[in-house]
Design a protein around this motif. Sequence first.
Motif, PDB file in Angstrom:
ATOM      1  N   THR A   2       5.855  10.379   2.445  1.00 23.84           N
ATOM      2  CA  THR A   2       5.068   9.154   2.298  1.00 23.84           C
ATOM      3  C   THR A   2       3.664   9.415   2.815  1.00 23.84           C
ATOM      4  OG1 THR A   2       7.040   7.787   2.629  1.00 23.84           O
ATOM      5  CG2 THR A   2       4.905   6.708   2.924  1.00 23.84           C
ATOM      6  N   VAL A   3       2.685   9.107   1.990  1.00 26.01           N
ATOM      7  CA  VAL A   3       1.287   9.348   2.350  1.00 26.01           C
ATOM      8  C   VAL A   3       0.516   8.041   2.235  1.00 26.01           C
ATOM      9  CG1 VAL A   3      -0.836  10.585   1.757  1.00 26.01           C
ATOM     10  CG2 VAL A   3       1.389  11.728   1.549  1.00 26.01           C
ATOM     11  N   ALA A   4      -0.219   7.688   3.265  1.00 23.61           N
ATOM     12  CA  ALA A   4      -1.063   6.489   3.237  1.00 23.61           C
ATOM     13  C   ALA A   4      -2.497   6.912   2.975  1.00 23.61           C
ATOM     14  CB  ALA A   4      -0.968   5.740   4.562  1.00 23.61           C
ATOM     15  N   VAL A   5      -3.099   6.330   1.968  1.00 21.17           N
ATOM     16  CA  VAL A   5      -4.515   6.580   1.664  1.00 21.17           C
ATOM     17  C   VAL A   5      -5.289   5.379   2.175  1.00 21.17           C
ATOM     18  CG1 VAL A   5      -6.200   7.070  -0.143  1.00 21.17           C
ATOM     19  CG2 VAL A   5      -3.845   7.882  -0.381  1.00 21.17           C
ATOM     20  N   VAL A   6      -6.104   5.612   3.183  1.00 18.32           N
ATOM     21  CA  VAL A   6      -6.789   4.515   3.873  1.00 18.32           C
ATOM     22  C   VAL A   6      -8.285   4.610   3.625  1.00 18.32           C
ATOM     23  CG1 VAL A   6      -7.197   3.400   6.108  1.00 18.32           C
ATOM     24  CG2 VAL A   6      -5.009   4.544   5.657  1.00 18.32           C
TER      25      VAL A   6
END
Length: 199
Positions: A117-121
């Motif tokens: 899971t990767v969060a792009v902020v």
Amino acid sequence: HATHVGETSRGNERRGIGVIRRQRDGDQHGADDKHQEMALLEHRESIGAQQIARASASADRLFEILDSPIEVTEKPDAPDIPPLTGVVEFRGVHLRYPGSDQEVLTGLDAVIEPRTTVAVVGSTGSGKTSLVNLIPRFYDVTGGAVLVDGVDVRDVTLASLRGQVGFVMQDSVLFSGTVRENIAYGRPDATDEDIESAA
């Protein structure tokens, strides 16, 4: 006896007048009801005409979008992409929208492994959604490449690529129908096991 007859006649007369008055009142109420019904019908017709005008404008815009040229095209002999394991790589990615002088993405390098899971902020307009849109080729990069399992997404058919990429927007949209029909919307022939797995 004459007096009694006279009183009876006057009584009948009064009752007759009462009946006439009630009929007149009834006629007046009937006229009011008809007037209200006519006003209601006119109001409904006005609303209906407005809704038709709005629907027509929306339909014109929809067909304008559907008739617009497709900017993302396949290569003539593009093969289907094999079943994916899910390694996504952004290799020196640049993205600039048509007509814009400013790049949304500049020289991006990243590798995302399967089952992670990767969060792009980032702030509004920083290119988060644009980055995700590159994977199923909703846009094409203006520089660099996007690869899935080591395959450049520009080298395969759109159907085979997009058929293996799930895309969930921030705003959830449910179509009328059952939950099952919503889950199987893209695959009407999906089995119950497929739907339960997707859910």
